[in-house]
Write a protein that holds these residues in place. Structure first.
Motif, PDB file in Angstrom:
ATOM      1  N   SER A   1       0.947  -1.223  -0.067  1.00  9.90           N
ATOM      2  CA  SER A   1      -0.013  -0.015   0.077  1.00  9.90           C
ATOM      3  C   SER A   1       0.695   1.398   0.030  1.00  9.90           C
ATOM      4  CB  SER A   1      -0.691   0.195   1.315  1.00  9.90           C
ATOM      5  OG  SER A   1      -1.954  -0.799   1.233  1.00  9.90           O
ATOM      6  N   PRO A   2       0.402   2.164  -0.611  1.00  5.15           N
ATOM      7  CA  PRO A   2       1.184   3.703  -0.585  1.00  5.15           C
ATOM      8  C   PRO A   2       1.091   4.281   0.778  1.00  5.15           C
ATOM      9  CG  PRO A   2      -0.447   3.659  -2.225  1.00  5.15           C
ATOM     10  CD  PRO A   2      -0.871   2.188  -1.565  1.00  5.15           C
ATOM     11  N   ILE A   3       2.069   4.773   1.143  1.00  7.71           N
ATOM     12  CA  ILE A   3       2.036   5.325   2.321  1.00  7.71           C
ATOM     13  C   ILE A   3       1.898   6.835   2.227  1.00  7.71           C
ATOM     14  CG2 ILE A   3       3.449   6.003   4.515  1.00  7.71           C
ATOM     15  CD1 ILE A   3       5.027   3.298   4.062  1.00  7.71           C
ATOM     16  N   GLU A   4       0.791   7.586   2.401  1.00 10.40           N
ATOM     17  CA  GLU A   4       0.383   8.930   2.037  1.00 10.40           C
ATOM     18  C   GLU A   4       0.214   9.799   3.002  1.00 10.40           C
ATOM     19  OE1 GLU A   4      -2.759   7.642  -0.507  1.00 10.40           O
ATOM     20  OE2 GLU A   4      -1.497   7.538  -2.415  1.00 10.40           O
ATOM     21  N   ASP A   5      -0.582   9.492   4.171  1.00 10.74           N
ATOM     22  CA  ASP A   5      -0.884   9.879   5.155  1.00 10.74           C
ATOM     23  C   ASP A   5       0.182  10.039   6.334  1.00 10.74           C
ATOM     24  OD1 ASP A   5      -2.044  11.356   7.636  1.00 10.74           O
ATOM     25  OD2 ASP A   5      -4.039  10.098   7.031  1.00 10.74           O
ATOM     26  N   PRO A   6       0.796  11.240   6.491  1.00  5.53           N
ATOM     27  CA  PRO A   6       1.905  11.473   7.765  1.00  5.53           C
ATOM     28  C   PRO A   6       1.169  11.142   9.191  1.00  5.53           C
ATOM     29  CG  PRO A   6       1.493  13.656   6.764  1.00  5.53           C
ATOM     30  CD  PRO A   6       0.565  12.634   5.832  1.00  5.53           C
ATOM     31  N   THR A   7      -0.098  11.199   9.152  1.00  7.46           N
ATOM     32  CA  THR A   7      -0.497  10.948  10.584  1.00  7.46           C
ATOM     33  C   THR A   7      -0.785   9.445  10.867  1.00  7.46           C
ATOM     34  OG1 THR A   7      -2.955  11.223   9.895  1.00  7.46           O
ATOM     35  CG2 THR A   7      -1.677  13.093  10.477  1.00  7.46           C
ATOM     36  N   ASP A   8      -0.582   8.558   9.820  1.00 10.67           N
ATOM     37  CA  ASP A   8      -0.689   7.018   9.819  1.00 10.67           C
ATOM     38  C   ASP A   8       0.466   6.649  10.739  1.00 10.67           C
ATOM     39  OD1 ASP A   8      -2.941   6.544   8.571  1.00 10.67           O
ATOM     40  OD2 ASP A   8      -1.964   5.960   6.635  1.00 10.67           O
ATOM     41  N   LEU A   9       0.163   5.455  11.379  1.00 14.34           N
ATOM     42  CA  LEU A   9       1.438   4.681  11.971  1.00 14.34           C
ATOM     43  C   LEU A   9       1.731   3.640  10.869  1.00 14.34           C
ATOM     44  CD1 LEU A   9       0.113   4.205  15.791  1.00 14.34           C
ATOM     45  CD2 LEU A   9       1.732   5.551  14.716  1.00 14.34           C
ATOM     46  N   VAL A  10       3.085   3.196  11.181  1.00 20.02           N
ATOM     47  CA  VAL A  10       3.406   2.260  10.138  1.00 20.02           C
ATOM     48  C   VAL A  10       3.991   1.036  11.175  1.00 20.02           C
ATOM     49  CG1 VAL A  10       5.138   1.355   8.437  1.00 20.02           C
ATOM     50  CG2 VAL A  10       4.268   3.871   8.647  1.00 20.02           C
ATOM     51  N   LEU A  11       3.493  -0.247  11.098  1.00 16.87           N
ATOM     52  CA  LEU A  11       3.890  -1.156  12.017  1.00 16.87           C
ATOM     53  C   LEU A  11       4.620  -2.183  11.136  1.00 16.87           C
ATOM     54  CD1 LEU A  11       1.511  -3.396  14.283  1.00 16.87           C
ATOM     55  CD2 LEU A  11       3.133  -4.224  12.888  1.00 16.87           C
ATOM     56  N   VAL A  12       5.851  -2.291  11.720  1.00 20.77           N
ATOM     57  CA  VAL A  12       6.877  -3.147  11.063  1.00 20.77           C
ATOM     58  C   VAL A  12       7.350  -4.403  12.053  1.00 20.77           C
ATOM     59  CG1 VAL A  12       9.056  -3.326   9.751  1.00 20.77           C
ATOM     60  CG2 VAL A  12       7.923  -1.235   9.854  1.00 20.77           C
ATOM     61  N   ASP A  13       6.799  -5.511  11.385  1.00 22.71           N
ATOM     62  CA  ASP A  13       7.269  -6.872  12.366  1.00 22.71           C
ATOM     63  C   ASP A  13       8.136  -7.526  11.290  1.00 22.71           C
ATOM     64  OD1 ASP A  13       7.275  -9.043  13.668  1.00 22.71           O
ATOM     65  OD2 ASP A  13       5.152  -9.591  13.845  1.00 22.71           O
ATOM     66  N   ALA A  14       9.566  -7.652  11.561  1.00 21.59           N
ATOM     67  CA  ALA A  14      10.411  -8.085  10.893  1.00 21.59           C
ATOM     68  C   ALA A  14      11.784  -8.572  11.497  1.00 21.59           C
ATOM     69  CB  ALA A  14      10.941  -6.877   9.819  1.00 21.59           C
ATOM     70  N   GLY A  15      12.499  -9.761  11.278  1.00 21.80           N
ATOM     71  CA  GLY A  15      13.597 -10.031  12.063  1.00 21.80           C
ATOM     72  C   GLY A  15      14.259 -10.552  11.125  1.00 21.80           C
ATOM     73  N   ALA A  16      15.511 -10.773  11.554  1.00 22.42           N
ATOM     74  CA  ALA A  16      16.550 -11.423  10.658  1.00 22.42           C
ATOM     75  C   ALA A  16      17.083 -12.648  11.053  1.00 22.42           C
ATOM     76  CB  ALA A  16      18.198 -10.624  10.652  1.00 22.42           C
ATOM     77  N   SER A  17      17.366 -13.770  10.013  1.00 22.40           N
ATOM     78  CA  SER A  17      17.794 -15.048  10.381  1.00 22.40           C
ATOM     79  C   SER A  17      19.255 -14.824  10.569  1.00 22.40           C
ATOM     80  CB  SER A  17      17.128 -16.047   9.301  1.00 22.40           C
ATOM     81  OG  SER A  17      17.955 -17.423   9.515  1.00 22.40           O
ATOM     82  N   TYR A  18      19.956 -15.470  11.670  1.00 20.08           N
ATOM     83  CA  TYR A  18      21.415 -15.464  11.447  1.00 20.08           C
ATOM     84  C   TYR A  18      22.074 -16.740  12.060  1.00 20.08           C
ATOM     85  CZ  TYR A  18      26.212 -14.038  12.158  1.00 20.08           C
ATOM     86  OH  TYR A  18      27.581 -13.755  12.291  1.00 20.08           O
ATOM     87  N   LYS A  19      22.722 -17.135  10.869  1.00 16.71           N
ATOM     88  CA  LYS A  19      23.229 -18.798  11.461  1.00 16.71           C
ATOM     89  C   LYS A  19      21.957 -19.767  11.910  1.00 16.71           C
ATOM     90  CE  LYS A  19      28.164 -17.580  12.315  1.00 16.71           C
ATOM     91  NZ  LYS A  19      29.140 -17.448  13.471  1.00 16.71           N
ATOM     92  N   GLY A  20      20.977 -19.556  11.121  1.00 10.55           N
ATOM     93  CA  GLY A  20      19.886 -20.436  11.361  1.00 10.55           C
ATOM     94  C   GLY A  20      19.019 -19.893  12.365  1.00 10.55           C
ATOM     95  N   TYR A  21      19.377 -18.901  13.253  1.00 13.68           N
ATOM     96  CA  TYR A  21      18.551 -18.614  14.350  1.00 13.68           C
ATOM     97  C   TYR A  21      17.681 -17.328  14.107  1.00 13.68           C
ATOM     98  CZ  TYR A  21      20.549 -22.077  17.393  1.00 13.68           C
ATOM     99  OH  TYR A  21      21.119 -23.417  17.983  1.00 13.68           O
TER     100      TYR A  21
END
Lengths: 446, 446
Positions: free
Chosen positions: A228-248
């Protein structure tokens, strides 16, 4: 330095496997896309990774219990193949890399097993048994997986170091995203920058499917379209993200304003979620039950939502009604390790608690040193759940739907850290900024 | 606008499927990592993508041949699930999105098929038949896949537009990498920046496993470790990487100096490879045999290597010996489309040519309008192949191994573009810089 301490991990498994003979774990092979020759992204079997640290395809592992010997079987690479994939390390080099006692070629599997001649060969029942079924051995497919699962609950120091690194890589990536201005861009750009950042720091992939949801999209708990486009500066942005490292895995969520500041409503909801998390982090220590932490988060949420007027009634009534579960509909957190939702959250015989929100809790255990959890409270304005509450008289009486309407645009807020239970409390592996003040400062620093 | 023209694609398949009744294609489902609940990266079945344009899990497709009706079956999402994954588009919206005649829920599969009551139901034999085996129909599992493969050879205009976009995204990413200075960094940083760039441009993933090989690593044809430090500015860096876009692939290779300029030896090898590619691009047009293009590339390579003194003897002798195949050990290129190595390279009954290099050619066909090829000549100094040549008297006599030694450090060079065969020649989809002059200009522009 080997990735993990193989001898120690085998010993950990044997605490829960009372047996003699040997145990066998098959590593994953490369998968090919159907009707083509395209190799798909490689995912090692999680139990193979725990026991051996091997994150390459085609390996298998045997532990000779009676003689305390760890044996790795390496795939056979023909000279023709070596032209294409490069010359391979020698068996001695593989031995050094992974810290096992012996390395053999997979082509010698039968000979080696016959020389061990185990009374029983323990194997994992969901894995293919083609390799062992021809050997005419006494096979046990029931005990090994349970034993490995129990062993995997308690992380060794070298595993915690890897998890710290996965979390550090991810925390830095999250901090980078907060600094960027995505107004006028798209959720996919947030996702792209996260992946670029973790790969630039030596992670080879995301630990799980990243969620980037702006505004109302964040109210879809498993929103993975990220387009989705991010247009409204009053919106929150939720980011759920993680790296895999050596399999963990790392598993981190941050929620921040697309523009420079939180709206009044966003800030109020955000602060309740942060309070939920702070209460849980402060209370977490050995011998506390994880479901009590979930209920603590629910209580802090109830207090906050009562104060805002979203909920009404007494705290006790609100808690007894489980109406908070309609705004916090998922579990507080889960075990974290090789798998993002790591194994063994429920001891044998312990059932789920069949109430809103807590029924999705992935762990019901006493917190003990070495366990690694995510702590990820959230509050969401999910259209369908609000309608369900509205249409259920015994719930509707605790909700002021006119006030809810004012907060609807907030969408959803989740804040997720990764913690280790220590002897006397916790170690928080996650360092990405999360206070309202810090986030607004970063957002205004350009 | 639907992704592809479903009616046209079905018509294309029916050119090669002389049948009545209906055909059925099962789309891929989400895959779960064993012993966990982690969703793996989703890859749609390539034949489902060709016929429907659907790149989401859980869909299936049926074409009612007698009534010329395309029918898409959408997965059933329960209200409970919708809370987690979001509200789903209506059947009417799905119909618009994909341009099919009808959309039904997967739960109505049996009813819909029974109402069509096909004389024969054609299906693809590698796909699960659980859905249709209970229906007690006359099933044909032999003809459909062959027909789709033949249809997929000739790309429709809208497919070429998607391939152009995949190639544009990838060309821009390659151009970006050339501009960066990676000396002091690692192959993984080149890889990270490629992925970040294509995702920022709206690609959701790499089309295939990216190769980033610096120096000698480039002599491993399928080098995918991408984890070596880039320290020597006189090393070349070979990057074989493409974006997936709407399920279609780009497949592009560029090779450039880590520092600001080519060494003399690197430039000489690079220029021969570029000459090989130019010769093929100039000669490619309808009715030319693809294996003749491979041999043309071999000949240009032979001329170049003779001129440098790496090879010796007459051009004819050198060509007859296939010694060039020891420096250019892979095929010139392959079909490109949904799959990176797209289907149907060999018509039924046409065998491989069992000679060095050309035995790996993935296509033996007459070039015809609408076909899409990669043109990817390369020259490599592969240790094991050079030793094999040295130990084979009838080959060794054509090689000056002292001269080879001087070029050993070059490692490998590959230059790969994506082309469409048009009515009177080709359209080159790839725009990333590739001349020695352009590359050195970019490298010196900071």
């Amino acid at each position: 330095m080997p990735v993990i301490n193989v001898a120690k991990h085998c010993k950990n498994v044997l605490k829960y496997l009372n047996g003699t003979g040997a145990f066998y774990i098959k590593g994953a092979d490369t998968s090919i896309h159907p009707d083509s020759d395209s190799e798909l992204r490689f995912y090692q079997d999680s139990n193979m990774l725990y026991i051996s640290g091997v994150a390459e395809p085609g390996f298998s592992f045997v532990y000779d219990i009676n003689n305390h010997k760890s044996i790795l079987f390496a795939p056979y690479i023909s000279p023709d193949e070596a032209v294409w994939i490069g010359s391979q390390p020698s068996h001695d080099e593989i031995k050094q890399t992974y810290g096992v006692d012996q390395v053999h070629s997979m082509t010698d599997f039968e000979t080696v097993i016959k020389s061990i001649n185990p009374q029983t060969l323990y194997r994992i029942d969901y894995q293919s048994d083609a390799q062992v079924s021809a050997l005419n051995l006494n096979i046990n497919s029931e005990s090994l997986l349970k034993a490995i699962h129990e062993a995997r609950i308690y992380k060794e120091p070298e595993e915690i170091a890897i998890l710290q690194k996965a979390s550090d890589i991810s925390s830095r990536a999250h901090a980078l995203l907060m600094k960027n201005n995505y107004v006028g861009q798209n959720e996919c750009n947030v996702h792209a920058d996260f992946v670029g950042s973790i790969m630039n720091q030596g992670s080879n992939r995301e630990a799980y499917t990243t969620i980037v949801g702006r505004g109302r999209n964040a109210s879809t708990l498993h929103y993975i379209r990220n387009d989705s486009p991010i247009e409204d500066p009053t919106d929150l942005v939720l980011v759920d993200a993680g790296a895999s490292y050596k399999g963990y895995s790392a598993d981190i969520t941050r929620t921040w304003p697309a523009g420079k500041t939180f709206t009044k409503e966003a800030k109020e909801i955000y602060q309740i979620v942060l309070d939920m998390q702070t209460a849980v982090l402060d209370a977490s220590k050995p011998h506390v039950q994880w479901e009590d932490m979930h209920m603590l988060a629910m209580k802090v949420a109830a207090q906050g939502l009562l104060k805002l007027g979203i909920l009404k009634g007494s705290l006790d009534e609100v808690m007894d009604s489980y109406i908070v579960g309609y705004f916090f509909p998922h579990g507080l957190g889960h075990f974290l390790g090789i798998d993002t939702h790591d194994c063994a959250g429920y001891p044998e015989g312990v059932p789920r608690i069949n109430k809103p929100s807590i029924r999705y809790l992935r762990v019901r255990r006493e917190m003990l040193p070495g366990m690694v959890f995510t702590v990820e409270p959230g509050l969401y304005f999910v259209h369908d759940l609000i309608e369900e509450a509205r249409n259920t008289p015994e719930l509707a009486k605790y909700v002021d739907f006119d006030v809810v309407q004012k907060y609807f645009k907030v969408g959803g807020v989740r804040i997720e850290d990764n913690i280790v239970i220590t002897e006397d409390g916790i170690l928080n592996l996650t360092t990405a900024p999360k206070t309202v003040e810090d986030l607004e400062k970063i957002k205004n620093s350009e």
